[in-house]
Design a protein around this motif. Structure first.
Motif, short mmCIF file in Angstrom:
data_model
loop_
_atom_site.label_atom_id
_atom_site.label_comp_id
_atom_site.label_asym_id
_atom_site.label_seq_id
_atom_site.Cartn_x
_atom_site.Cartn_y
_atom_site.Cartn_z
N ALA A 88 11.48 1.87 -28.43
CA ALA A 88 11.13 2.77 -29.54
C ALA A 88 11.96 2.42 -30.76
CB ALA A 88 11.40 4.22 -29.13
N SER A 89 11.36 2.63 -31.94
CA SER A 89 12.11 2.47 -33.18
C SER A 89 11.71 3.56 -34.16
CB SER A 89 11.90 1.08 -33.79
OG SER A 89 10.57 0.92 -34.19
N ALA A 90 12.64 3.88 -35.04
CA ALA A 90 12.45 4.96 -36.02
C ALA A 90 13.01 4.50 -37.36
CB ALA A 90 13.15 6.22 -35.54
N PRO A 91 12.75 5.26 -38.42
CA PRO A 91 13.31 4.91 -39.72
C PRO A 91 14.84 4.91 -39.72
CG PRO A 91 11.59 6.56 -39.94
CD PRO A 91 11.89 6.43 -38.48
N SER A 92 15.42 4.20 -40.65
CA SER A 92 16.87 4.16 -40.80
C SER A 92 17.43 5.58 -40.94
CB SER A 92 17.22 3.34 -42.05
OG SER A 92 18.61 3.33 -42.24
N TRP A 94 17.74 7.73 -38.48
CA TRP A 94 17.29 8.55 -37.36
C TRP A 94 18.02 8.15 -36.09
CZ3 TRP A 94 13.04 12.13 -36.97
CH2 TRP A 94 12.45 12.42 -38.20
N ALA A 95 18.35 9.12 -35.26
CA ALA A 95 18.96 8.84 -33.97
C ALA A 95 17.89 8.31 -33.01
CB ALA A 95 19.58 10.12 -33.39
N ALA A 96 18.34 7.70 -31.94
CA ALA A 96 17.40 7.25 -30.91
C ALA A 96 16.66 8.45 -30.34
CB ALA A 96 18.17 6.53 -29.80
N PRO A 97 15.44 8.25 -29.87
CA PRO A 97 14.69 9.39 -29.33
C PRO A 97 15.28 9.87 -28.01
CG PRO A 97 13.53 7.35 -28.86
CD PRO A 97 14.70 6.99 -29.74
N VAL A 110 11.01 11.79 -28.00
CA VAL A 110 11.10 12.86 -29.01
C VAL A 110 12.19 12.51 -30.02
CG1 VAL A 110 11.51 15.31 -29.45
CG2 VAL A 110 10.34 14.60 -27.34
N TRP A 111 11.78 12.38 -31.27
CA TRP A 111 12.71 12.19 -32.38
C TRP A 111 12.77 13.49 -33.17
CZ3 TRP A 111 8.86 8.53 -31.41
CH2 TRP A 111 9.26 7.22 -31.17
N THR A 112 13.97 13.92 -33.57
CA THR A 112 14.11 15.09 -34.43
C THR A 112 15.21 14.81 -35.43
OG1 THR A 112 13.44 16.62 -32.69
CG2 THR A 112 14.65 17.56 -34.52
N ARG A 113 14.95 15.21 -36.67
CA ARG A 113 15.96 15.05 -37.71
C ARG A 113 15.86 16.22 -38.68
NH1 ARG A 113 16.48 10.61 -42.42
NH2 ARG A 113 18.56 11.17 -43.11
N THR A 114 17.02 16.73 -39.08
CA THR A 114 17.10 17.79 -40.09
C THR A 114 18.06 17.34 -41.17
OG1 THR A 114 16.68 19.51 -38.45
CG2 THR A 114 17.72 20.21 -40.50
N ALA A 115 17.66 17.46 -42.41
CA ALA A 115 18.52 17.10 -43.54
C ALA A 115 17.95 17.73 -44.81
CB ALA A 115 18.61 15.58 -43.71
N VAL A 116 18.82 18.12 -45.71
CA VAL A 116 18.39 18.63 -47.01
C VAL A 116 17.69 17.48 -47.73
CG1 VAL A 116 19.17 19.55 -49.22
CG2 VAL A 116 20.28 20.27 -47.08
N ASN A 117 16.56 17.76 -48.34
CA ASN A 117 15.79 16.74 -49.07
C ASN A 117 15.44 15.53 -48.21
OD1 ASN A 117 15.89 18.28 -51.45
ND2 ASN A 117 17.92 17.47 -51.92
N MET A 118 15.17 15.77 -46.93
CA MET A 118 14.91 14.68 -46.00
C MET A 118 13.63 13.91 -46.33
SD MET A 118 14.23 14.68 -41.94
CE MET A 118 12.61 15.33 -42.20
#
Length: 186
Positions: A88-92, A94-97, A110-118
């Motif tokens: 699996a690969s994700a955008p720069s 992002w943590a591994a799924p 499952v990939w999850t990311r939270t960030a202001v102005n993500m």
């Protein structure tokens, strides 16, 4: 004559003082598109298959959390893992799924990311899963559909990608998958 108007949505409150006879307030929308592609269209036993998932913020609100769920399904009717050694690969950034084996379903990523102005409006994120088509004893259908959850802190739309997939024919008796294991179909 001056009017004081306050409009409240799930995400924000807008206030306006006016003496004009009419006016409008635009509220942010939370929306995204999801497109899944598969390459090649009809892989055979031992060939690589790659699924790419493109998610685009088509709303006017900046997304602050994105969850992507993609399952490499078992083949039907066999119920066997038909895509093996998946990566699996994700955008720069992002943590591994998180990878989970789901009995009777397949391997869930499952990939999850939270960030202001993500993810500002117009941004596109791409995720990929790739693996090798494994050995099967009967004609097997492999299907892949992803599920996406997005939020801007107030609204949380969800959606599915378009389904993609292929059909793989049965292996020849005695075909090896790694030079050590022999698949014997009965």
């Amino acid at each position: 004559n001056t009017a004081y108007i306050q409009v409240t949505s799930d995400c924000r409150t807008s206030t306006l003082f006016t003496n004009a006879p009419s006016f409008s307030l635009d509220l942010d929308t939370v929306a995204f598109s999801v497109t899944k592609t598969q390459s090649p269209a009809s892989p055979g036993i031992g060939e690589r298959v790659t699924w790419r998932l493109d998610i685009m913020n088509v709303g006017t609100a900046t997304l602050t959390t994105l969850t992507v769920v993609d399952t490499v399904a078992v083949g039907l009717p066999s119920g066997l893992a038909t895509v093996i050694s998946a990566t699996a690969s994700a955008p720069s950034g992002w943590a591994a799924p998180v990878i989970t084996s789901v009995a009777g379903t397949g391997t869930r990523y499952v990939w999850t990311r939270t960030a202001v102005n993500m993810m500002p409006p117009g941004a596109i994120w791409s995720f990929t899963l790739a693996g090798t088509v494994g050995l099967v004893c009967q004609t097997t259908t492999v299907s892949n559909t992803a599920y996406v959850i997005a939020t801007n802190g107030c609204l949380t739309p969800t959606g599915y990608s378009n389904p993609v997939g292929f059909v793989v024919g049965p292996a020849v008796v005695g075909l090896t998958d790694d030079g050590k294991n022999i698949l014997v179909c009965t």
